[in-house]
Design a protein around this motif. Structure first.
Motif, PDB file in Angstrom:
ATOM      1  N   TRP A  90     -25.048 -64.870  29.805  1.00  0.00           N
ATOM      2  CA  TRP A  90     -24.632 -64.999  28.409  1.00  0.00           C
ATOM      3  C   TRP A  90     -25.073 -66.342  27.881  1.00  0.00           C
ATOM      4  CZ3 TRP A  90     -23.030 -60.942  25.765  1.00  0.00           C
ATOM      5  CH2 TRP A  90     -22.495 -59.877  26.437  1.00  0.00           C
ATOM      6  N   VAL A  91     -25.679 -66.342  26.653  1.00  0.00           N
ATOM      7  CA  VAL A  91     -26.172 -67.577  26.036  1.00  0.00           C
ATOM      8  C   VAL A  91     -25.506 -67.725  24.669  1.00  0.00           C
ATOM      9  CG1 VAL A  91     -28.220 -68.825  25.219  1.00  0.00           C
ATOM     10  CG2 VAL A  91     -28.379 -67.277  27.194  1.00  0.00           C
ATOM     11  N   LYS A  92     -24.941 -68.924  24.400  1.00  0.00           N
ATOM     12  CA  LYS A  92     -24.342 -69.202  23.099  1.00  0.00           C
ATOM     13  C   LYS A  92     -25.400 -69.768  22.168  1.00  0.00           C
ATOM     14  CE  LYS A  92     -19.471 -70.083  23.539  1.00  0.00           C
ATOM     15  NZ  LYS A  92     -18.432 -71.087  23.373  1.00  0.00           N
ATOM     16  N   ASP A 134     -21.761 -73.717   2.953  1.00  0.00           N
ATOM     17  CA  ASP A 134     -22.583 -73.472   4.136  1.00  0.00           C
ATOM     18  C   ASP A 134     -21.777 -72.665   5.137  1.00  0.00           C
ATOM     19  OD1 ASP A 134     -24.749 -74.843   3.164  1.00  0.00           O
ATOM     20  OD2 ASP A 134     -24.100 -76.762   3.989  1.00  0.00           O
ATOM     21  N   VAL A 135     -22.397 -71.638   5.688  1.00  0.00           N
ATOM     22  CA  VAL A 135     -21.745 -70.769   6.659  1.00  0.00           C
ATOM     23  C   VAL A 135     -22.398 -70.997   8.011  1.00  0.00           C
ATOM     24  CG1 VAL A 135     -21.265 -68.369   7.270  1.00  0.00           C
ATOM     25  CG2 VAL A 135     -21.251 -69.071   4.879  1.00  0.00           C
ATOM     26  N   VAL A 136     -21.573 -71.218   9.015  1.00  0.00           N
ATOM     27  CA  VAL A 136     -22.060 -71.405  10.375  1.00  0.00           C
ATOM     28  C   VAL A 136     -21.566 -70.226  11.204  1.00  0.00           C
ATOM     29  CG1 VAL A 136     -22.046 -72.884  12.404  1.00  0.00           C
ATOM     30  CG2 VAL A 136     -22.005 -73.903  10.115  1.00  0.00           C
ATOM     31  N   LEU A 137     -22.504 -69.501  11.768  1.00  0.00           N
ATOM     32  CA  LEU A 137     -22.160 -68.352  12.597  1.00  0.00           C
ATOM     33  C   LEU A 137     -22.444 -68.696  14.059  1.00  0.00           C
ATOM     34  CD1 LEU A 137     -23.757 -65.502  10.474  1.00  0.00           C
ATOM     35  CD2 LEU A 137     -21.368 -66.160  10.547  1.00  0.00           C
ATOM     36  N   GLU A 138     -21.508 -68.373  14.905  1.00  0.00           N
ATOM     37  CA  GLU A 138     -21.691 -68.588  16.341  1.00  0.00           C
ATOM     38  C   GLU A 138     -21.868 -67.215  16.969  1.00  0.00           C
ATOM     39  OE1 GLU A 138     -19.547 -70.888  20.033  1.00  0.00           O
ATOM     40  OE2 GLU A 138     -18.464 -70.601  18.179  1.00  0.00           O
ATOM     41  N   PHE A 139     -22.844 -67.090  17.839  1.00  0.00           N
ATOM     42  CA  PHE A 139     -23.083 -65.795  18.459  1.00  0.00           C
ATOM     43  C   PHE A 139     -23.367 -65.977  19.948  1.00  0.00           C
ATOM     44  CE2 PHE A 139     -27.114 -67.368  16.918  1.00  0.00           C
ATOM     45  CZ  PHE A 139     -28.002 -67.124  17.956  1.00  0.00           C
ATOM     46  N   VAL A 140     -23.204 -64.882  20.660  1.00  0.00           N
ATOM     47  CA  VAL A 140     -23.432 -64.870  22.099  1.00  0.00           C
ATOM     48  C   VAL A 140     -24.436 -63.769  22.382  1.00  0.00           C
ATOM     49  CG1 VAL A 140     -22.354 -64.585  24.357  1.00  0.00           C
ATOM     50  CG2 VAL A 140     -21.072 -65.622  22.485  1.00  0.00           C
ATOM     51  N   LEU A 141     -25.469 -64.103  23.186  1.00  0.00           N
ATOM     52  CA  LEU A 141     -26.514 -63.140  23.550  1.00  0.00           C
ATOM     53  C   LEU A 141     -26.543 -62.938  25.060  1.00  0.00           C
ATOM     54  CD1 LEU A 141     -29.547 -64.375  21.406  1.00  0.00           C
ATOM     55  CD2 LEU A 141     -28.236 -62.307  21.052  1.00  0.00           C
TER      56      LEU A 141
END
Length: 150
Positions: free
Chosen positions: A143-145, A130-137
């Motif tokens: 800015w929202v995580k 399982d791959v967990v990606l964290e991103f910021v928008l």
């Protein structure tokens, strides 16, 4: 001499009530004997070349996963049944094209290599990660995580 060929020539040349066939048989036999009839060896060589061109030359390596063509399903065709069974693991490849493959339960058997094709599906020996990606928008001025799991 081919009776079928001579009969075909007779049918084309004699009249409707078939009374003049005895007068024309000598000429028909002469025409058949002097016509060019290709030797059977040339025909067989040409057919062999044509057949060999359609054979797929596939190279399998030890460890490849392959599917086996089930020719018995041709007798009882079904829309849902697959003609291919497997996957099987290649254990040994012989010089004559035969292969020794291993079933899922560990049993081994030899089969002609022409009845196999490579299997491109999932490898049953590989575990999924399982791959967990964290991103910021940038959303509405801040800015929202966020997290995205696959």
């Amino acid at each position: 001499m081919s009776n079928r060929a001579i009969k075909g020539i007779l049918v084309k040349t004699i009249n409707a009530n078939q009374t003049d066939w005895s007068w024309k048989i000598d000429h028909i036999l002469w025409a058949y004997r002097t016509a060019f009839n290709p030797p059977i060896a040339l025909y067989k060589e040409k057919m062999k070349k044509c057949h060999d061109a359609k054979i797929l030359h596939q190279e399998f390596k030890v460890g490849d996963l392959v599917l086996l063509y089930n020719s018995r399903l041709r007798l009882f065709p079904g829309k849902v049944k697959s003609k291919w069974s497997g996957p099987f693991k290649v254990n040994r490849v012989f010089s004559n094209g035969a292969m020794e493959v291993e079933n899922e339960d560990g049993s081994m058997f030899k089969v002609n290599g022409q009845s196999f094709k490579l299997y491109f599906g999932e490898n049953p020996n590989v575990t999924k990660i399982d791959v967990v990606l964290e991103f910021v928008l940038w959303k509405k001025g801040k800015w929202v995580k966020g997290l995205n799991t696959q």
